[in-house]
Write a protein that holds these residues in place. Structure first.
Motif, mmCIF file in Angstrom:
data_model
loop_
_atom_site.group_PDB
_atom_site.id
_atom_site.type_symbol
_atom_site.label_atom_id
_atom_site.label_comp_id
_atom_site.label_asym_id
_atom_site.label_seq_id
_atom_site.Cartn_x
_atom_site.Cartn_y
_atom_site.Cartn_z
ATOM 1 N N ASP A 27 0.818 -1.214 0.000
ATOM 2 C CA ASP A 27 0.000 0.000 0.000
ATOM 3 C C ASP A 27 0.850 1.263 0.000
ATOM 4 N N LEU A 28 2.115 1.124 -0.327
ATOM 5 C CA LEU A 28 3.028 2.260 -0.325
ATOM 6 C C LEU A 28 3.277 2.750 -1.742
ATOM 7 N N PRO A 29 3.549 4.037 -1.896
ATOM 8 C CA PRO A 29 3.980 4.509 -3.216
ATOM 9 C C PRO A 29 5.383 3.979 -3.543
ATOM 10 N N VAL A 30 5.691 3.899 -4.800
ATOM 11 C CA VAL A 30 6.975 3.357 -5.241
ATOM 12 C C VAL A 30 8.132 4.207 -4.720
ATOM 13 N N ALA A 31 7.944 5.513 -4.632
ATOM 14 C CA ALA A 31 9.007 6.384 -4.128
ATOM 15 C C ALA A 31 9.342 6.043 -2.672
ATOM 16 N N ARG A 32 8.323 5.760 -1.853
ATOM 17 C CA ARG A 32 8.571 5.410 -0.450
ATOM 18 C C ARG A 32 9.245 4.039 -0.355
ATOM 19 N N MET A 33 8.883 3.108 -1.242
ATOM 20 C CA MET A 33 9.556 1.808 -1.262
ATOM 21 C C MET A 33 11.039 1.990 -1.565
ATOM 22 N N ALA A 34 11.345 2.850 -2.516
ATOM 23 C CA ALA A 34 12.746 3.104 -2.862
ATOM 24 C C ALA A 34 13.489 3.715 -1.673
ATOM 25 N N GLN A 35 12.835 4.602 -0.940
ATOM 26 C CA GLN A 35 13.465 5.177 0.247
ATOM 27 C C GLN A 35 13.728 4.107 1.293
ATOM 28 N N LEU A 36 12.775 3.216 1.506
ATOM 29 C CA LEU A 36 12.950 2.154 2.483
ATOM 30 C C LEU A 36 14.038 1.167 2.064
ATOM 31 N N LEU A 37 14.177 0.952 0.776
ATOM 32 C CA LEU A 37 15.226 0.071 0.288
ATOM 33 C C LEU A 37 16.610 0.688 0.423
ATOM 34 N N THR A 38 16.672 2.017 0.504
ATOM 35 C CA THR A 38 17.957 2.708 0.639
ATOM 36 C C THR A 38 18.194 3.153 2.073
ATOM 37 N N LYS A 39 17.784 2.321 3.021
ATOM 38 C CA LYS A 39 18.090 2.477 4.443
ATOM 39 C C LYS A 39 17.319 3.588 5.156
ATOM 40 N N ALA A 40 16.185 3.987 4.656
ATOM 41 C CA ALA A 40 15.342 4.919 5.408
ATOM 42 C C ALA A 40 14.646 4.146 6.525
ATOM 43 N N ALA A 41 14.427 4.801 7.641
ATOM 44 C CA ALA A 41 13.789 4.142 8.780
ATOM 45 C C ALA A 41 12.275 4.064 8.566
ATOM 46 N N PRO A 42 11.666 2.931 8.903
ATOM 47 C CA PRO A 42 10.204 2.822 8.805
ATOM 48 C C PRO A 42 9.529 3.796 9.765
ATOM 49 N N GLN A 43 8.495 4.500 9.287
ATOM 50 C CA GLN A 43 7.819 5.504 10.089
ATOM 51 C C GLN A 43 6.465 5.035 10.617
ATOM 52 N N ASP A 44 5.773 4.221 9.841
ATOM 53 C CA ASP A 44 4.449 3.776 10.274
ATOM 54 C C ASP A 44 4.292 2.278 9.996
ATOM 55 N N PHE A 45 3.091 1.781 10.234
ATOM 56 C CA PHE A 45 2.856 0.346 10.107
ATOM 57 C C PHE A 45 3.041 -0.143 8.676
ATOM 58 N N ALA A 46 2.613 0.635 7.701
ATOM 59 C CA ALA A 46 2.760 0.207 6.298
ATOM 60 C C ALA A 46 4.239 0.070 5.923
ATOM 61 N N ASP A 47 5.066 0.979 6.438
ATOM 62 C CA ASP A 47 6.503 0.879 6.181
ATOM 63 C C ASP A 47 7.085 -0.379 6.818
ATOM 64 N N GLY A 112 24.342 -5.889 6.569
ATOM 65 C CA GLY A 112 23.401 -6.419 7.555
ATOM 66 C C GLY A 112 23.099 -5.418 8.657
ATOM 67 N N THR A 113 22.001 -5.665 9.349
ATOM 68 C CA THR A 113 21.601 -4.783 10.437
ATOM 69 C C THR A 113 21.703 -5.472 11.779
ATOM 70 N N PHE A 114 22.283 -6.657 11.820
ATOM 71 C CA PHE A 114 22.321 -7.424 13.051
ATOM 72 C C PHE A 114 23.741 -7.525 13.598
ATOM 73 N N GLY A 115 24.385 -6.391 13.775
ATOM 74 C CA GLY A 115 25.673 -6.376 14.431
ATOM 75 C C GLY A 115 26.867 -6.637 13.548
ATOM 76 N N MET A 116 26.715 -6.670 12.233
ATOM 77 C CA MET A 116 27.845 -6.926 11.361
ATOM 78 C C MET A 116 28.272 -5.677 10.608
ATOM 79 N N GLY A 117 27.854 -4.516 11.034
ATOM 80 C CA GLY A 117 28.157 -3.293 10.300
ATOM 81 C C GLY A 117 29.636 -3.078 10.104
ATOM 82 N N GLY A 118 30.039 -2.848 8.864
ATOM 83 C CA GLY A 118 31.420 -2.548 8.560
ATOM 84 C C GLY A 118 32.334 -3.759 8.485
#
Length: 124
Positions: A27-47, A112-118
């Motif tokens: 239920d998201l616009p494609v632009a918001r999906m692209a933002q979420l794919l590029t490491k944007a933080a989820p803001q609401d339930f749909a994200d 990854g986001t589970f402690g493997m950064g860098g």
């Protein structure tokens, strides 16, 4: 058509299919999906539903499709060679896939986001 163009076309078709699957199922616009794919933080339930629901399902669908493709390759090799013992492992076809998997795992370790950064070996 040269092999590089075929591979590029195949990858583009797969990516277009994945993008259309995500666009039709969320239920998201494609632009918001692209933002979420590029490491944007989820803001609401749909994200969150997109990041924690749709993307893992898409990844699992891709893995299952790859496994089915490998099974099909083994079956075709058995039919073409008329040898029931032939498989992608015995013919050496899987060696390149394993190398790509190891190299990709090493390069993507920092994503990854589970402690493997860098920790990625390719990005240093």
């Amino acid at each position: 058509m040269n092999p590089t163009a075929k591979i590029t076309l195949t990858v583009l078709v797969i990516l277009a299919h994945c993008a259309s699957h995500l666009a039709l199922g969320a239920d998201l616009p494609v632009a918001r999906m692209a933002q979420l794919l590029t490491k944007a933080a989820p803001q609401d339930f749909a994200d969150a539903l997109f990041v924690q629901g749709a993307l893992p399902r898409l990844a699992m669908a891709a893995l299952v499709g790859a496994a089915l493709g490998l099974g099909l390759a083994g079956s075709l090799m058995q039919q073409l060679t008329q040898n029931a013992l032939v498989s992608p492992m015995t013919m050496g076809v899987s060696s390149g896939a394993w190398l790509a998997l190891i190299f990709g795992s090493d390069c993507a370790a920092g994503w990854g986001t589970f402690g493997m950064g860098g920790a990625g070996g390719c990005w240093r």
